[in-house]
Write a protein that holds these residues in place. Structure first.
Motif, mmCIF file in Angstrom:
data_model
loop_
_atom_site.group_PDB
_atom_site.id
_atom_site.type_symbol
_atom_site.label_atom_id
_atom_site.label_comp_id
_atom_site.label_asym_id
_atom_site.label_seq_id
_atom_site.Cartn_x
_atom_site.Cartn_y
_atom_site.Cartn_z
ATOM 1 N N GLY A 6 0.830 -1.198 0.000
ATOM 2 C CA GLY A 6 0.000 0.000 0.000
ATOM 3 C C GLY A 6 0.864 1.247 0.000
ATOM 4 O O GLY A 6 2.052 1.194 0.340
ATOM 5 N N PRO A 7 0.281 2.408 -0.371
ATOM 6 C CA PRO A 7 1.073 3.634 -0.477
ATOM 7 C C PRO A 7 1.782 4.022 0.822
ATOM 8 O O PRO A 7 2.948 4.424 0.797
ATOM 9 C CB PRO A 7 0.048 4.701 -0.851
ATOM 10 C CG PRO A 7 -1.193 4.007 -1.214
ATOM 11 C CD PRO A 7 -1.117 2.587 -0.775
ATOM 12 N N ASP A 8 1.106 3.864 1.962
ATOM 13 C CA ASP A 8 1.738 4.294 3.213
ATOM 14 C C ASP A 8 2.931 3.400 3.570
ATOM 15 O O ASP A 8 3.988 3.903 3.953
ATOM 16 C CB ASP A 8 0.710 4.330 4.350
ATOM 17 C CG ASP A 8 -0.339 5.404 4.088
ATOM 18 O OD1 ASP A 8 0.045 6.514 3.640
ATOM 19 O OD2 ASP A 8 -1.540 5.129 4.272
ATOM 20 N N GLU A 9 2.749 2.094 3.401
ATOM 21 C CA GLU A 9 3.878 1.188 3.687
ATOM 22 C C GLU A 9 5.030 1.464 2.714
ATOM 23 O O GLU A 9 6.194 1.487 3.093
ATOM 24 C CB GLU A 9 3.474 -0.292 3.526
ATOM 25 C CG GLU A 9 2.498 -0.790 4.548
ATOM 26 C CD GLU A 9 1.082 -0.756 3.983
ATOM 27 O OE1 GLU A 9 0.689 0.290 3.427
ATOM 28 O OE2 GLU A 9 0.381 -1.774 4.102
ATOM 29 N N ALA A 10 4.690 1.670 1.445
ATOM 30 C CA ALA A 10 5.735 1.901 0.431
ATOM 31 C C ALA A 10 6.549 3.151 0.768
ATOM 32 O O ALA A 10 7.781 3.132 0.743
ATOM 33 C CB ALA A 10 5.102 2.043 -0.953
ATOM 34 N N LEU A 11 5.842 4.226 1.123
ATOM 35 C CA LEU A 11 6.570 5.479 1.379
ATOM 36 C C LEU A 11 7.311 5.439 2.710
ATOM 37 O O LEU A 11 8.277 6.179 2.904
ATOM 38 C CB LEU A 11 5.617 6.680 1.336
ATOM 39 C CG LEU A 11 4.984 6.964 -0.028
ATOM 40 C CD1 LEU A 11 4.369 8.366 -0.059
ATOM 41 C CD2 LEU A 11 5.965 6.826 -1.185
ATOM 42 N N ALA A 12 6.898 4.576 3.623
ATOM 43 C CA ALA A 12 7.650 4.430 4.874
ATOM 44 C C ALA A 12 8.932 3.630 4.624
ATOM 45 O O ALA A 12 9.997 3.940 5.162
ATOM 46 C CB ALA A 12 6.786 3.737 5.928
ATOM 47 N N ALA A 13 8.833 2.594 3.789
ATOM 48 C CA ALA A 13 9.995 1.718 3.566
ATOM 49 C C ALA A 13 11.037 2.364 2.645
ATOM 50 O O ALA A 13 12.242 2.188 2.837
ATOM 51 C CB ALA A 13 9.528 0.401 2.951
ATOM 52 N N TYR A 14 10.568 3.120 1.671
ATOM 53 C CA TYR A 14 11.458 3.636 0.599
ATOM 54 C C TYR A 14 12.692 4.404 1.134
ATOM 55 O O TYR A 14 13.828 4.021 0.832
ATOM 56 C CB TYR A 14 10.605 4.455 -0.371
ATOM 57 C CG TYR A 14 11.326 5.376 -1.304
ATOM 58 C CD1 TYR A 14 12.209 4.885 -2.269
ATOM 59 C CD2 TYR A 14 11.124 6.749 -1.240
ATOM 60 C CE1 TYR A 14 12.862 5.749 -3.134
ATOM 61 C CE2 TYR A 14 11.761 7.613 -2.107
ATOM 62 C CZ TYR A 14 12.638 7.109 -3.052
ATOM 63 O OH TYR A 14 13.282 7.971 -3.906
ATOM 64 N N PRO A 15 12.535 5.440 1.961
ATOM 65 C CA PRO A 15 13.746 6.119 2.422
ATOM 66 C C PRO A 15 14.599 5.245 3.332
ATOM 67 O O PRO A 15 15.835 5.356 3.309
ATOM 68 C CB PRO A 15 13.225 7.344 3.179
ATOM 69 C CG PRO A 15 11.761 7.179 3.336
ATOM 70 C CD PRO A 15 11.307 6.089 2.433
ATOM 71 N N ARG A 16 13.957 4.355 4.100
ATOM 72 C CA ARG A 16 14.749 3.464 4.970
ATOM 73 C C ARG A 16 15.672 2.602 4.127
ATOM 74 O O ARG A 16 16.803 2.329 4.494
ATOM 75 C CB ARG A 16 13.816 2.525 5.742
ATOM 76 C CG ARG A 16 13.291 3.067 7.036
ATOM 77 C CD ARG A 16 12.926 1.934 8.011
ATOM 78 N NE ARG A 16 12.288 0.771 7.427
ATOM 79 C CZ ARG A 16 10.970 0.626 7.251
ATOM 80 N NH1 ARG A 16 10.159 1.598 7.602
ATOM 81 N NH2 ARG A 16 10.479 -0.482 6.751
ATOM 82 N N HIS A 17 15.194 2.191 2.967
ATOM 83 C CA HIS A 17 15.984 1.303 2.110
ATOM 84 C C HIS A 17 17.033 2.053 1.294
ATOM 85 O O HIS A 17 18.019 1.463 0.884
ATOM 86 C CB HIS A 17 15.073 0.558 1.132
ATOM 87 C CG HIS A 17 14.111 -0.355 1.793
ATOM 88 N ND1 HIS A 17 13.076 -0.950 1.119
ATOM 89 C CD2 HIS A 17 14.005 -0.767 3.076
ATOM 90 C CE1 HIS A 17 12.381 -1.702 1.960
ATOM 91 N NE2 HIS A 17 12.934 -1.603 3.144
ATOM 92 N N ARG A 18 16.788 3.321 0.993
ATOM 93 C CA ARG A 18 17.616 3.997 -0.007
ATOM 94 C C ARG A 18 18.589 5.038 0.540
ATOM 95 O O ARG A 18 19.557 5.383 -0.122
ATOM 96 C CB ARG A 18 16.709 4.694 -1.035
ATOM 97 C CG ARG A 18 15.899 3.765 -1.904
ATOM 98 C CD ARG A 18 16.735 2.959 -2.871
ATOM 99 N NE ARG A 18 17.560 3.827 -3.691
ATOM 100 C CZ ARG A 18 18.712 3.451 -4.269
ATOM 101 N NH1 ARG A 18 19.165 2.226 -4.107
ATOM 102 N NH2 ARG A 18 19.408 4.289 -4.999
ATOM 103 N N ARG A 19 18.322 5.576 1.728
ATOM 104 C CA ARG A 19 19.118 6.742 2.139
ATOM 105 C C ARG A 19 20.572 6.404 2.432
ATOM 106 O O ARG A 19 21.466 7.147 2.060
ATOM 107 C CB ARG A 19 18.472 7.433 3.328
ATOM 108 C CG ARG A 19 17.543 8.500 2.829
ATOM 109 C CD ARG A 19 16.759 9.265 3.813
ATOM 110 N NE ARG A 19 16.997 9.069 5.196
ATOM 111 C CZ ARG A 19 16.914 10.055 6.092
ATOM 112 N NH1 ARG A 19 16.675 11.274 5.681
ATOM 113 N NH2 ARG A 19 17.071 9.801 7.361
ATOM 114 N N ALA A 20 20.812 5.281 3.127
ATOM 115 C CA ALA A 20 22.186 4.967 3.517
ATOM 116 C C ALA A 20 23.063 4.808 2.270
ATOM 117 O O ALA A 20 24.174 5.336 2.208
ATOM 118 C CB ALA A 20 22.217 3.701 4.361
ATOM 119 N N ARG A 21 22.539 4.092 1.301
ATOM 120 C CA ARG A 21 23.354 3.844 0.098
ATOM 121 C C ARG A 21 23.637 5.136 -0.667
ATOM 122 O O ARG A 21 24.758 5.401 -1.069
ATOM 123 C CB ARG A 21 22.645 2.829 -0.805
ATOM 124 C CG ARG A 21 23.344 2.634 -2.138
ATOM 125 C CD ARG A 21 22.778 1.453 -2.894
ATOM 126 N NE ARG A 21 23.221 1.468 -4.267
ATOM 127 C CZ ARG A 21 24.397 1.030 -4.706
ATOM 128 N NH1 ARG A 21 25.272 0.543 -3.859
ATOM 129 N NH2 ARG A 21 24.716 1.068 -5.985
#
Ligand SMILES: Cc1cc2nc3c(=O)[nH]c(=O)nc-3n(C[C@H](O)[C@H](O)[C@H](O)COP(=O)(O)OP(=O)(O)OC[C@H]3O[C@@H](n4cnc5c(N)ncnc54)[C@H](O)[C@@H]3O)c2cc1C
Length: 396
Positions: A324-339
């Motif tokens: 769902g949109p809320d789960e997607a937008l919560a996970a996205y920065p967690r997955h991408r910011r460090a890299r």
């Protein structure tokens, strides 16, 4: 079904559009330009980007339009001595599972636009404001009209408007104290250039030159694309600035004849400020998210601005298609910011390395640092967004 609106039909925005479309997600892309045309000559995309594009079915078309450098070579900018070299071409492809490609930006952007199709691509459509609530986001256009979507993604580049809504108007790119000149030179004008089919860095002092070959189907297009980077000036206001005739050559006085031949072969181009965005505290606000340069514009010394935008797009697209949109937008920065932060930091360090001062100790220390460039950063090229490996992979 989630409805997504993307602001910006650059490399990242179009890659997201195609990814969502292939997954059956409704997506509209709005681009302020009336047509997609050449801006900024060429772009080099390494395996982390070309792997994603190949999965979207664009591999063959892009390989036909682009050129794979034969080697990655580091040279002393004055003596021309080869300091280090790493394999390109087939050996690079074998190692990383996808090619390293130099390609005209317009060829890449138009291939992406063709793959996305015209039906949901709105050219000449400038977004002037965004806002968000619990159920979705609202976009306002320059003609005063508005529209809603479940999720809005700001893929609107380094000077992003959407970023101001997400992260505040103080979140802006900063001048890095370095500036550059870009140019395209016919290969047959480069009589003294060793290894003309390699991607090469000519290092320091206080400047460096990067160039790589272009080819493909364009008529007469046996060219070399270069970026000459200089330290300074100390401060910069505004955008590109006209450069007085001879400024570029004067800055490289005393460098190797092949460098001077290349820089002397172009009519003076404007001088560009090199900008970078300080890390943002957040990439999302409500149902609005940022992607690519809008959230991590970085120095170009790893050639990873476009590659990381492509990665963001693949990753966010997969999340929006599967959760769902809320789960997607919560996970996205967690997955991408460090890299993306690690790559931005490494690009900065690489710039420092390439601007070696005259008195830098010679071998072995300098050689060791250059020789470590590719192995130490193989995690950039090796990254596979589809493998759900969300963390930088350091192999050295
Ligand atoms: C000198 C230099 C050399 C570089 N070389 C490389 C390289 O070799 N390899 C590499 O990977 N990267 C390179 N980069 C970086 C790369 O160009 C960017 O990282 C990449 O283009 C970012 O893609 P993007 O989709 O995020 O944004 P962009 O490509 O900037 O696309 C943003 C789009 O949004 C549109 N837009 C903006 N505002 C609005 C609005 N309000 N409404 C509607 N549309 C809007 C713009 O018109 C644009 O089409 C280089 C950068 C520089 C400065």
């Amino acid at each position: 079904m989630t409805r997504v609106l993307v602001v910006g039909a650059g490399i990242g925005g179009l890659t997201l559009g195609i990814t969502l479309q292939r997954a059956g997600v409704a997506v509209e892309v709005h681009e302020r330009a009336e047509e997609l045309r050449e801006v900024g000559a060429a772009v080099a995309i390494s395996a982390n980007g070309t792997r994603v594009l190949a999965r979207l079915g664009l591999g063959g078309e892009l390989e036909a339009a682009g050129t794979q450098p034969t080697e990655l070579v580091f040279r002393d900018g004055r003596s021309g001595e080869r300091i280090a070299a790493h394999p390109g071409g087939a050996a690079y492809r074998e190692r990383f599972g996808a090619p390293y490609l130099g390609i005209h930006r317009v060829d890449l952007q138009q291939a992406l636009a063709r793959a996305f199709g015209p039906e949901h691509l709105h050219l000449g459509s400038t977004v002037t404001a965004v806002s968000s609530d619990d159920r979705g986001a609202t976009v306002t256009f320059a003609d005063g009209s508005t529209t809603r979507a479940d999720v809005v993604v700001g893929a609107d580049g380094v000077h992003s408007l959407v970023r101001a809504y997400v992260a505040g108007s103080d979140a802006r790119p900063e001048y890095t104290g370095t500036s550059g000149f870009r140019g395209l030179v016919p290969r047959d004008a480069l009589a003294t250039l060793p290894d003309p089919l390699a991607i090469q860095f000519w290092a320091g002092p206080d400047a460096h030159l990067l160039h790589y070959p272009l080819g493909g189907p364009r008529a007469g297009d046996d060219t070399v694309n270069f970026l000459a980077v200089l330290c300074g000036p100390a401060t910069w206001e505004g955008g590109n600035r006209p450069a007085p005739p001879g400024e570029l050559l004067a800055a490289f006085a005393g460098w190797h004849p092949a460098v001077l031949e290349m820089l002397g072969a172009v009519e003076q181009s404007p001088r560009w400020p090199l900008l970078a965005l300080p890390p943002l505290a957040t990439w999302t606000r409500g149902r609005v998210a940022l992607l690519g340069d809008a959230c991590h514009a970085m120095l170009p010394h790893h050639g990873q601005g476009a590659g990381t935008s492509i990665e963001d797009a693949a990753h966010l697209g997969a999340l929006l298609a599967t959760t769902g949109p809320d789960e997607a937008l919560a996970a996205y920065p967690r997955h991408r910011r460090a890299r993306t932060r690690a790559i931005a930091r490494s690009a900065w360090e690489t710039g420092t390395l390439l601007h070696l001062p005259d008195d830098h100790p010679r071998v072995p220390e300098r050689d060791a640092r250059f020789a470590g460039y590719l192995p130490a950063n193989a995690w950039v090229h090796d990254h596979d967004v589809a493998a759900r490996d969300h963390h930088p992979r350091r192999t050295a």
